[in-house]
Design a protein around this motif. Structure first.
Motif, PDB file in Angstrom:
ATOM      1  N   THR A   1       0.820  -1.215   0.000  1.00  0.00           N
ATOM      2  CA  THR A   1       0.000   0.000   0.000  1.00  0.00           C
ATOM      3  C   THR A   1       0.856   1.268   0.000  1.00  0.00           C
ATOM      4  O   THR A   1       1.943   1.326   0.583  1.00  0.00           O
ATOM      5  CB  THR A   1      -0.934   0.038   1.216  1.00  0.00           C
ATOM      6  N   GLN A   2       0.321   2.284  -0.676  1.00  0.00           N
ATOM      7  CA  GLN A   2       0.930   3.608  -0.760  1.00  0.00           C
ATOM      8  C   GLN A   2      -0.037   4.619  -0.146  1.00  0.00           C
ATOM      9  O   GLN A   2      -1.250   4.365  -0.054  1.00  0.00           O
ATOM     10  CB  GLN A   2       1.205   3.969  -2.218  1.00  0.00           C
ATOM     11  N   GLN A   3       0.473   5.777   0.198  1.00  0.00           N
ATOM     12  CA  GLN A   3      -0.378   6.782   0.834  1.00  0.00           C
ATOM     13  C   GLN A   3      -1.505   7.222  -0.108  1.00  0.00           C
ATOM     14  O   GLN A   3      -2.609   7.534   0.362  1.00  0.00           O
ATOM     15  CB  GLN A   3       0.460   7.977   1.292  1.00  0.00           C
ATOM     16  N   GLU A   4      -1.246   7.223  -1.396  1.00  0.00           N
ATOM     17  CA  GLU A   4      -2.300   7.635  -2.334  1.00  0.00           C
ATOM     18  C   GLU A   4      -3.437   6.615  -2.443  1.00  0.00           C
ATOM     19  O   GLU A   4      -4.458   6.895  -3.077  1.00  0.00           O
ATOM     20  CB  GLU A   4      -1.728   7.906  -3.725  1.00  0.00           C
ATOM     21  N   ASP A   5      -3.259   5.454  -1.812  1.00  0.00           N
ATOM     22  CA  ASP A   5      -4.348   4.470  -1.789  1.00  0.00           C
ATOM     23  C   ASP A   5      -5.391   4.821  -0.726  1.00  0.00           C
ATOM     24  O   ASP A   5      -6.466   4.212  -0.692  1.00  0.00           O
ATOM     25  CB  ASP A   5      -3.800   3.066  -1.481  1.00  0.00           C
ATOM     26  N   SER A   6      -5.077   5.783   0.129  1.00  0.00           N
ATOM     27  CA  SER A   6      -6.029   6.184   1.166  1.00  0.00           C
ATOM     28  C   SER A   6      -7.306   6.713   0.520  1.00  0.00           C
ATOM     29  O   SER A   6      -7.269   7.622  -0.307  1.00  0.00           O
ATOM     30  CB  SER A   6      -5.423   7.271   2.059  1.00  0.00           C
ATOM     31  N   ALA A   7      -8.433   6.119   0.887  1.00  0.00           N
ATOM     32  CA  ALA A   7      -9.714   6.451   0.279  1.00  0.00           C
ATOM     33  C   ALA A   7     -10.789   5.613   0.961  1.00  0.00           C
ATOM     34  O   ALA A   7     -10.497   4.744   1.780  1.00  0.00           O
ATOM     35  CB  ALA A   7      -9.707   6.154  -1.221  1.00  0.00           C
ATOM     36  N   VAL A   8     -12.045   5.879   0.589  1.00  0.00           N
ATOM     37  CA  VAL A   8     -13.129   4.985   0.967  1.00  0.00           C
ATOM     38  C   VAL A   8     -13.372   4.044  -0.210  1.00  0.00           C
ATOM     39  O   VAL A   8     -13.540   4.493  -1.347  1.00  0.00           O
ATOM     40  CB  VAL A   8     -14.425   5.751   1.296  1.00  0.00           C
ATOM     41  N   TYR A   9     -13.354   2.762   0.069  1.00  0.00           N
ATOM     42  CA  TYR A   9     -13.583   1.758  -0.973  1.00  0.00           C
ATOM     43  C   TYR A   9     -15.016   1.247  -0.830  1.00  0.00           C
ATOM     44  O   TYR A   9     -15.400   0.707   0.206  1.00  0.00           O
ATOM     45  CB  TYR A   9     -12.560   0.621  -0.852  1.00  0.00           C
TER      46      TYR A   9
END
Lengths: 115, 113
Positions: free
Chosen positions: A82-90
């Motif tokens: 995982t990368q920080q840009e993967d932070s999100a609501v899925y």
């Protein structure tokens, strides 16, 4: 009846770790969809399943993302390294059939935070 | 390129008045359009839809209008109620690509009592 459920509801992980997000669709729904919503943005389509098959994987952001569905039921979205840009609501959704005319029923989402 | 655009990030109206939310699209292959409503910490819920063979669909206080030549659709809510305060998403899909719905970025509607 039961709606779409997702687990976990929240996930905090360290950069570089793998995460698995789970979706339980409405029973009998043949179509299942995954979306990502970054803060302040719209829903970004990731992938859909017709039964257990994913005809179009072009929406997955990178090869770190993969998804599978078994038994025409539960689906798992896996994000590796995982990368920080993967932070999100899925968000996961299901519908009776794969058709634009069928409304999609959404789960509450999994909020992923990569630190 | 963004194929579905909701150019107004937010809209504020007085209770009892009409709310008009707009959506523009660029892909002429889109033939089915849906509106979803989303409350904080919840997934979107379906509100109303329209097929490209129609130019209007009505369901209670909600009406969706489709102008194919302008590639524009709008959602009218009348009368607006405080409980309508939410984020509204426009979505579109194309025949043959039914599994791939394209969503706009949403419009946050606030209905003031």
């Amino acid at each position: 009846g039961a709606g779409v459920s997702q687990s976990p509801s929240n996930k905090v992980t360290e950069k570089g770790k793998d995460v698995e997000l789970r979706c339980d669709p409405i029973s009998g729904h043949t179509a299942l969809y995954w979306y990502r919503q970054r803060l302040g943005q719209g829903l970004e389509f990731l992938i859909y399943f017709q039964g257990n098959s994913a005809p179009d994987k072009s929406g997955l952001p990178s090869d770190r993302f993969s998804a599978e569905r078994t038994g025409e039921s539960v689906s798992t979205l896996t994000i590796q390294r995982t990368q920080q840009e993967d932070s999100a609501v899925y968000l996961c959704a299901s519908s009776l059939e794969v058709s634009g005319s069928y409304e999609q029923y959404f789960g509450p989402g999994t909020r992923l935070t990569v630190t | 390129d963004q194929q579905v655009k909701q150019n107004s990030p937010s809209l504020s109206v007085q209770e009892g008045r009409i709310s008009i939310l707009n959506c523009d699209y660029t892909n002429s292959m889109f033939d089915y359009f849906l509106w979803y409503k989303k409350y904080p910490a919840e997934g979107p819920t379906f509100l109303i839809s329209i097929s490209s063979i129609k130019d209007k669909n009505e369901d209670g206080r909600f009406t969706v209008f489709l102008n194919k030549s302008a590639k524009h659709l709008s959602l009218h809510i009348v009368p607006s109620q405080p409980g309508d305060s939410a984020v509204y998403f426009c979505a579109a899909s194309a025949l043959g690509h039914a599994g791939k719905s394209t969503f706009g970025d949403g419009t946050t509607l606030t209905v003031k009592p």
